[in-house]
Write an enzyme that holds these catalytic residues in place. Structure first.
Site, short mmCIF file in Angstrom:
data_model
loop_
_atom_site.label_atom_id
_atom_site.label_comp_id
_atom_site.label_asym_id
_atom_site.label_seq_id
_atom_site.Cartn_x
_atom_site.Cartn_y
_atom_site.Cartn_z
N ARG A 102 1.08 -1.52 0.66
CA ARG A 102 0.00 -0.04 -0.46
C ARG A 102 0.97 1.54 -0.16
O ARG A 102 1.95 1.43 0.87
CB ARG A 102 -0.84 -0.10 1.45
CG ARG A 102 -2.05 1.41 1.75
CD ARG A 102 -2.31 1.14 2.61
NE ARG A 102 -3.75 0.90 2.16
CZ ARG A 102 -5.29 0.70 2.33
NH1 ARG A 102 -5.47 1.12 3.76
NH2 ARG A 102 -5.89 -0.80 2.21
N HIS A 129 -7.58 1.14 -6.12
CA HIS A 129 -7.88 -0.15 -5.27
C HIS A 129 -8.05 -1.02 -5.63
O HIS A 129 -9.63 -1.42 -5.16
CB HIS A 129 -8.44 0.85 -4.66
CG HIS A 129 -8.33 0.06 -3.03
ND1 HIS A 129 -7.92 -0.71 -2.36
CD2 HIS A 129 -9.07 0.30 -1.51
CE1 HIS A 129 -7.73 -1.30 -1.09
NE2 HIS A 129 -8.56 -0.21 -0.51
N GLN A 132 -9.97 -3.80 -3.24
CA GLN A 132 -11.52 -3.79 -3.11
C GLN A 132 -12.51 -3.70 -3.47
O GLN A 132 -13.52 -4.34 -3.26
CB GLN A 132 -10.94 -2.11 -2.46
CG GLN A 132 -12.78 -1.48 -2.07
CD GLN A 132 -12.90 -1.98 -0.75
OE1 GLN A 132 -12.25 -1.58 0.37
NE2 GLN A 132 -14.35 -2.32 -0.19
N ASP A 228 -17.15 7.00 -1.27
CA ASP A 228 -16.25 7.18 -0.77
C ASP A 228 -15.50 8.33 0.17
O ASP A 228 -16.36 9.45 0.07
CB ASP A 228 -14.85 6.39 -1.39
CG ASP A 228 -13.28 6.07 -0.48
OD1 ASP A 228 -13.63 6.22 0.64
OD2 ASP A 228 -12.68 6.37 -1.30
N CYS A 268 -16.56 1.02 0.92
CA CYS A 268 -15.30 0.40 1.05
C CYS A 268 -14.42 1.02 2.16
O CYS A 268 -13.80 -0.35 2.88
CB CYS A 268 -13.80 0.83 -0.08
SG CYS A 268 -13.51 2.68 0.36
N ARG A 296 -12.95 -8.81 1.54
CA ARG A 296 -11.79 -8.67 1.80
C ARG A 296 -10.94 -9.68 1.81
O ARG A 296 -10.24 -9.86 1.45
CB ARG A 296 -11.53 -7.27 2.71
CG ARG A 296 -11.69 -5.77 2.61
CD ARG A 296 -11.89 -5.28 0.48
NE ARG A 296 -10.60 -5.80 0.70
CZ ARG A 296 -9.46 -3.67 0.91
NH1 ARG A 296 -9.88 -4.26 1.34
NH2 ARG A 296 -8.24 -4.23 1.02
N1 NVA Z 1 -9.96 6.67 -0.96
C1 NVA Z 1 -9.39 6.27 0.28
C2 NVA Z 1 -9.89 4.89 0.48
C3 NVA Z 1 -9.42 4.56 1.20
C4 NVA Z 1 -9.62 3.21 2.08
C5 NVA Z 1 -7.51 7.57 0.60
O1 NVA Z 1 -6.53 6.28 -0.40
O2 NVA Z 1 -8.07 6.60 1.63
N1 CP Z 2 -11.29 -0.10 2.11
C1 CP Z 2 -9.98 -0.71 2.85
O1 CP Z 2 -9.18 -0.71 1.77
O2 CP Z 2 -9.46 -0.16 4.19
P1 CP Z 2 -8.46 -0.24 5.20
O3 CP Z 2 -8.08 1.66 4.63
O4 CP Z 2 -8.90 -0.21 6.22
O5 CP Z 2 -7.81 -0.99 4.75
#
Ligand code: NVA
Ligand code: CP
Length: 311
Positions: A102, A129, A132, A228, A268, A296
């Site tokens: 990540r 992502h 997800q 989101d 998500c 997930r």
């Molecule tokens: N758009 C959000 C998704 C979190 C799972 C982010 O990138 O923070």
């Molecule tokens: N939806 C998602 O990826 O959650 P986290 O940021 O908690 O991993």
């Protein structure tokens, strides 16, 4: 050897194979059958951003498959102190069988993958992502809102920021051939390159992609409504401006009432009530939202087994 960096690299057939494997393993897990599909396999999980779901689902997933997960926060490893990505990739991939990352830029993930000797999975970047979306797709199928044989019957409305989730929805819709309407405020549209790629793929699959600045137009008669956060990780300094600019984009009961009567609401997570979603809509749809979160685990187990199947 295949990486899982974004869904553009995957065909509809491959996405279906991964999802079906996820369902198979989910069924086994629910029956307390834990087959060691990935016995002794080591998964390194590198996090340069926070996570709850991604960390827990990958770690539990690899353990249930008979392997082992190693959690690596960039706060603790040398990558966070400036060790080059390409060196980190060569070192870690010489010792493990699979890597999840990540991170921020998609280019950082791609550089890592280029130097890795083992499959690399995108656990979220600023651009997309994809893991997800596997869970979201599984949830839509379970609630009978999507069928691989009849994709055109599904209408999904994404309301809010044209971020990594919105980009991912655009790719998924274009690959699978369903209708997707993305409503964002002006100036927060999805990535232009992704949009053009998705439109091109949609021509082949028959997917319908609609981009608008009107949430009501997007939600009308939708089977699935999703959103989101307005402030993604790394955008914390923009919060005040974003909250101002996203006025009118909260998914509340009034907006949901325009969708089909039995429409799903997916998120998500993490969710911020009073911003992208109202408390009422969130709690009314908590069954599918938390099933989506649990998926997930199952979807990623399918993905890991699929990626490792010939290695
Ligand atoms: N758009 C959000 C998704 C979190 C799972 C982010 O990138 O923070
Ligand atoms: N939806 C998602 O990826 O959650 P986290 O940021 O908690 O991993």
């Amino acid at each position: 050897m295949r990486h899982f960096l974004w869904l553009i690299d995957y065909s509809k057939k491959e996405i279906k194979e991964i999802i079906e494997l996820g369902f198979k393993i989910k069924k086994e897990t629910k029956n307390k059958i834990f087959k060691p599909y990935l016995k002794y396999k080591q998964l390194a999980m590198i996090f340069e951003k926070s996570s709850t779901r991604t960390r827990v689902s990958f770690e539990v997933g690899i353990n249930q498959l008979g392997g082992n997960g190693i959690f690596l926060s960039s706060r603790d490893i040398q990558l966070g102190r400036g060790e080059p990505v390409k060196d980190t990739a060569r070192v870690i991939s010489s010792m493990v069988d699979l890597i999840m990352i990540r991170t921020f830029g998609q280019d950082r993930l791609e550089e890592f993958a280029k130097y890795s000797r083992v499959p690399v999975i995108n656990g979220l970047t600023d651009l997309c992502h994809p893991v997800q979306l596997l869970a979201d797709l599984m949830t839509m199928i379970e609630f009978k809102k999507f069928d691989f044989e009849n994709p055109k019957k599904t209408i999904v409305a994404y309301i809010g920021d044209g971020n990594n989730m919105a980009n991912s929805w655009a790719i998924l819709a274009s690959k699978l051939g369903f209708e997707l309407r993305i409503a964002t405020p002006k100036g927060y549209e999805i990535d232009e390159e992704i949009k053009n790629k998705a439109l091109l793929i949609a021509k082949e699959s028959g997917a319908k992609l609609i981009f608008t600045n009107d949430p009501k137009e997007a939600v009308k008669d939708a089977d699935v409504v999703t959103t989101d956060t307005w402030v993604s990780m790394g955008q914390e300094d923009e919060k005040e401006k974003r909250v101002r600019d996203f006025k009118g984009f909260e998914v509340d009961s009034e907006l949901m009432s325009l969708a089909k009567k039995d429409a799903l609401f997916l998120h998500c997570l993490p969710a911020y009530r009073g911003y992208e979603v109202s408390e009422e809509v969130f709690e009314k749809h908590s069954k599918e939202i938390f099933q989506e979160a649990e998926n997930r685990l199952h979807a990623q187990k399918g993905l890991m087994v699929w990626l490792m199947r010939n290695l």
